[in-house]
Design an enzyme around this catalytic site. Structure first.
Site, mmCIF file in Angstrom:
data_model
loop_
_atom_site.group_PDB
_atom_site.id
_atom_site.type_symbol
_atom_site.label_atom_id
_atom_site.label_comp_id
_atom_site.label_asym_id
_atom_site.label_seq_id
_atom_site.Cartn_x
_atom_site.Cartn_y
_atom_site.Cartn_z
ATOM 1 N N GLU A 1 -2.942 10.071 -1.001
ATOM 2 C CA GLU A 1 -4.176 9.291 -0.919
ATOM 3 C C GLU A 1 -4.558 9.035 0.521
ATOM 4 O O GLU A 1 -5.724 9.076 0.896
ATOM 5 C CB GLU A 1 -3.991 7.948 -1.651
ATOM 6 C CG GLU A 1 -5.282 7.144 -1.849
ATOM 7 C CD GLU A 1 -5.660 6.253 -0.668
ATOM 8 O OE1 GLU A 1 -6.826 5.827 -0.606
ATOM 9 O OE2 GLU A 1 -4.807 5.969 0.195
ATOM 10 N N ASP B 1 0.851 -1.199 0.000
ATOM 11 C CA ASP B 1 0.000 0.000 0.000
ATOM 12 C C ASP B 1 0.871 1.228 0.000
ATOM 13 O O ASP B 1 1.242 1.721 1.052
ATOM 14 C CB ASP B 1 -0.945 -0.021 1.201
ATOM 15 C CG ASP B 1 -1.977 1.079 1.147
ATOM 16 O OD1 ASP B 1 -2.136 1.694 0.084
ATOM 17 O OD2 ASP B 1 -2.628 1.335 2.178
#
Ligand SMILES: [Zn+2]
Ligand SMILES: [Zn+2]
Lengths: 461, 461
Positions: B329, B295
């Protein structure tokens, strides 16, 4: 009653086939199998014990005996109709304590140790080891073309890598494994003194991958080891600069007398067709390094889970369901052979055998080997029931080593197909340990096998 | 020429649709994409650098700046038509150096430290920490029912676990994450002094999972931490025996002024329809622990790989293909928002955007969000081309956080869908590191995105 009759009539009016409601029932049943496995599954904790407390368990070893007793006790706890051991004499090969290899007498590098593992079944080197020049080949064909003159007295280094372009890594394994299984005898026939094989691996690291070799009848038996992929790359590179360098190899594996061991079998008797048998299985033995986690502890605990799930759902199968933990897949296949022998002698009718021996990774499908097209089509007709669980790959490439000997026209030999990407990073290495197994992936595998067994039990195959 | 004419005529005679030969060409092209990715892919080594040499890279951190420069340089090497940075001001939150939590003042246990991580964006505790009784709830609903009287002055402990029965773990995540995102404000409104949230995790271990919280306007801002799943189980068990035990929490995160940062964009200009843009992307920022491997380092290197594969195959796309490494993000979405803003202002026409932000695991398919049924059907028509690569899951659950702001009626928002079983074991933890990424899985993902981009570029969407 009235209600279900009404439903039925309505379905009739709407031209829905009767099958639709059965399908819905199946879909709910399968959903429940997965729910149970994911929330109350036992495989992961069982596997923790088998791998961490018992560990590597090559046929004939004390650990293999411990694994037999463990599997028996685990299944005894489950309240099955029958748990029993099936006697089988197994080969007993031990690695010894002197495994050592190094690149020596090179003009360009000082003595350089490399990681090797004796191939399972290999003979020993002389006590002080052997030292020889190395001839590198990519294949047995290339070796044969070199001929005796260029091979005699040398160590043959098989260095054909995995073909990475295969999407299913098992195909790459199959494309490389002849170097390990037949390479030693082919080299022996040409007068080589030893064989070094590049590990059958999908990655590049320092872990050599062992595995069985097959000495051909009448061929000279020479020592053979696997070298790690990194080691193979180093050796190959050095050979390009200095083809006179030598390789030193010292090891003392040996064959001991056969040992009495067992397949471990648990059974739920069928309520309607007890004579029709469905087998789920994995192999209980492993190589003598690592913990035999993905190969094949996962297959064993998943097979037991299939029975446990049935029990805990209170499901009474029509047919007899057996979980078989086969002994000695890795270096003899004696367990699988014995199981089929006994089955034949007793006139047992197996309708399907499912083997999980490709790792405890996310389920992708099943390979179904059958001589009967209708059998395959029946399995295909369950696709929509299995797809919600990611089981999309239903094809004809079925089977499994241990269930192979059961082959006849009446039995479907089914390979459980998990995702293959990681298996050959760790297969037959010291790195095949419990921490490489993900609980959800493992439990999903057991549930997938249970779902298929449920369908085969209900509808036949 | 003659030969191909002949072929065409023959095809006509055999009533094969012209489409068949195009399909065959596509199939060969896609095969070549995978071959290249699996044998010469660069993603894995790129990811090694990003994760091991740069590491965790929360927006506003020096490491985030390093990641921007790294991504720019990597794309500069690729000989693209254009590589540029897009300015975006990002929030700058830092964890501080005093994160500490313990169960204290219990009748049944001595002081017991537990592993926690401040939620991203949390305010600090007082300098000496805070200590209070704990009220455990399973949901925001349950919290509201308790009301002010029972919550005032306490620490609220949200302890609803992942629902393990979901096959796709992302669904379980979505079912639990409101506790983390909205829990702190809901607790604050009722007078709680802090919040402890059970980690959004698919496994049970000692690693807390951080993640963003959203303070609601006007609600009191109280400190909030994630506790590891093991820690949550311990706390819950102790609370059952002693509901007067207290929890001590001390931490000093803070908000600093916004920082200038960048989306990093690489582009191959379209040869026929340069105004139609296809985006592939991931996010360059990560949380401030671990290495941001799955991630979303994997999404970044896979997106770059799509362009690299095109270049190394000498493929000239009809449309403009952009790889976008979005910034921020995790705690702001400023990068995705800015990208869409600029696109709108410049009147750019995006026809598709594909985001990889669910880990670098084995590809399973794509989710395709579109308002146009014909668009979805067109994507579905490619199923047979994608199935050989395990891409069976083509459905409508598309999108991605960073590409979300692009949403309009003309653009298909596509989520790359890797296998989900392992992602939430490590998501937003110190355990999201390079060694959790498998080379083949990663490269297969990049190839899968490249295959889809190829089809969209060739046929539109
Ligand atoms: Zn095996
Ligand atoms: Zn992400």
């Amino acid at each position: 009653m009235l209600r279900s009759l009404k439903k039925l009539t309505l379905a009739g009016l709407l031209c829905l086939p009767l099958a639709a409601s059965a399908q819905n029932q199946d879909s709910l049943h399968i959903r429940k199998i997965y729910d149970l496995a994911l929330t109350q599954g036992q495989s992961y904790e069982q596997l923790r014990y088998l791998t961490s407390r018992i560990g590597a368990r090559l046929s004939g070893s004390p650990q293999a005996a411990a694994a037999v007793e463990w599997a028996r006790q685990e299944m005894d706890k489950m309240g099955l109709d029958r748990v029993y051991l099936q006697e089988v004499m197994v080969p007993h090969w031990v690695r010894g304590d002197k495994e050592y290899a190094a690149i020596v007498n090179s003009k360009i590098t000082p003595t350089r140790e490399v990681n090797v593992l004796a191939l399972g079944g290999s003979v020993a080197t002389p006590a002080n080891g052997l030292t020889a020049e190395v001839v590198e080949v990519q294949s047995i064909d290339e070796l044969k073309k070199l001929g005796k003159k260029k091979v005699q007295g040398k160590i043959v280094f098989f260095n054909r890598p995995f073909d990475q372009t295969h999407i299913i890594t098992g195909h790459a394994y199959r494309g490389a494994v002849d170097q390990r299984s037949s390479g030693p005898s082919e080299a022996g026939k040409l007068g080589a003194v030893a064989v070094v094989v590049r590990s059958m691996a999908s990655n590049t690291d320092d872990f050599p991958h062992t595995g069985g070799l097959r000495y051909a009848d009448g061929a000279p038996r020479i020592p053979a080891v696997a070298i790690s992929t990194k080691g193979a790359d180093v050796l190959s590179k050095l050979l390009k600069e200095d083809d006179k360098l030598q390789f030193h190899l010292r090891m003392n594996p040996q064959w001991l007398p056969d040992v009495l061991s067992y397949n471990v079998i648990g059974e739920i008797k069928g309520s309607e067709k007890p004579d029709e048998i469905i087998v789920v299985g994995g192999h209980l033995d492993s190589w003598d390094i690592g913990e035999g986690a993905h190969d094949d502890g996962t297959g064993c605990v998943q097979s037991m889970e299939v029975l446990r799930l049935m029990r805990s759902m209170g499901y009474k199968p029509k047919r007899t369901i057996r979980a078989v933990m086969f002994m000695n897949e890795e270096n003899g296949l004696r367990g699988g052979t014995k199981y089929a022998e006994v089955a034949k002698k007793q006139g047992e009718k197996h309708i399907a055998a499912i083997e999980s021996d490709a790792g405890g990774f996310t389920p992708r499908g099943f390979g179904i080997a059958t001589t009967t097209e209708a059998t395959f089509q029946k399995a295909l007709s369950w696709k929509d029931l299995l797809a919600p669980y990611g089981l999309h790959d239903i094809d004809r490439n079925g089977g499994g080593a241990d269930i192979g000997p059961l082959k006849d026209d009446r039995v479907a030999l089914i390979g459980f197909r998990p995702d293959s990407q990681r298996y050959f990073d760790i297969h037959h290495t010291a790195n095949d340990t419990f921490d490489k197994v993900n609980r959800r992936e493992l439990e999903l595998g057991g549930a997938s096998m249970a779902a298929l067994v449920y369908l085969i039990d209900k509808y036949g195959l």
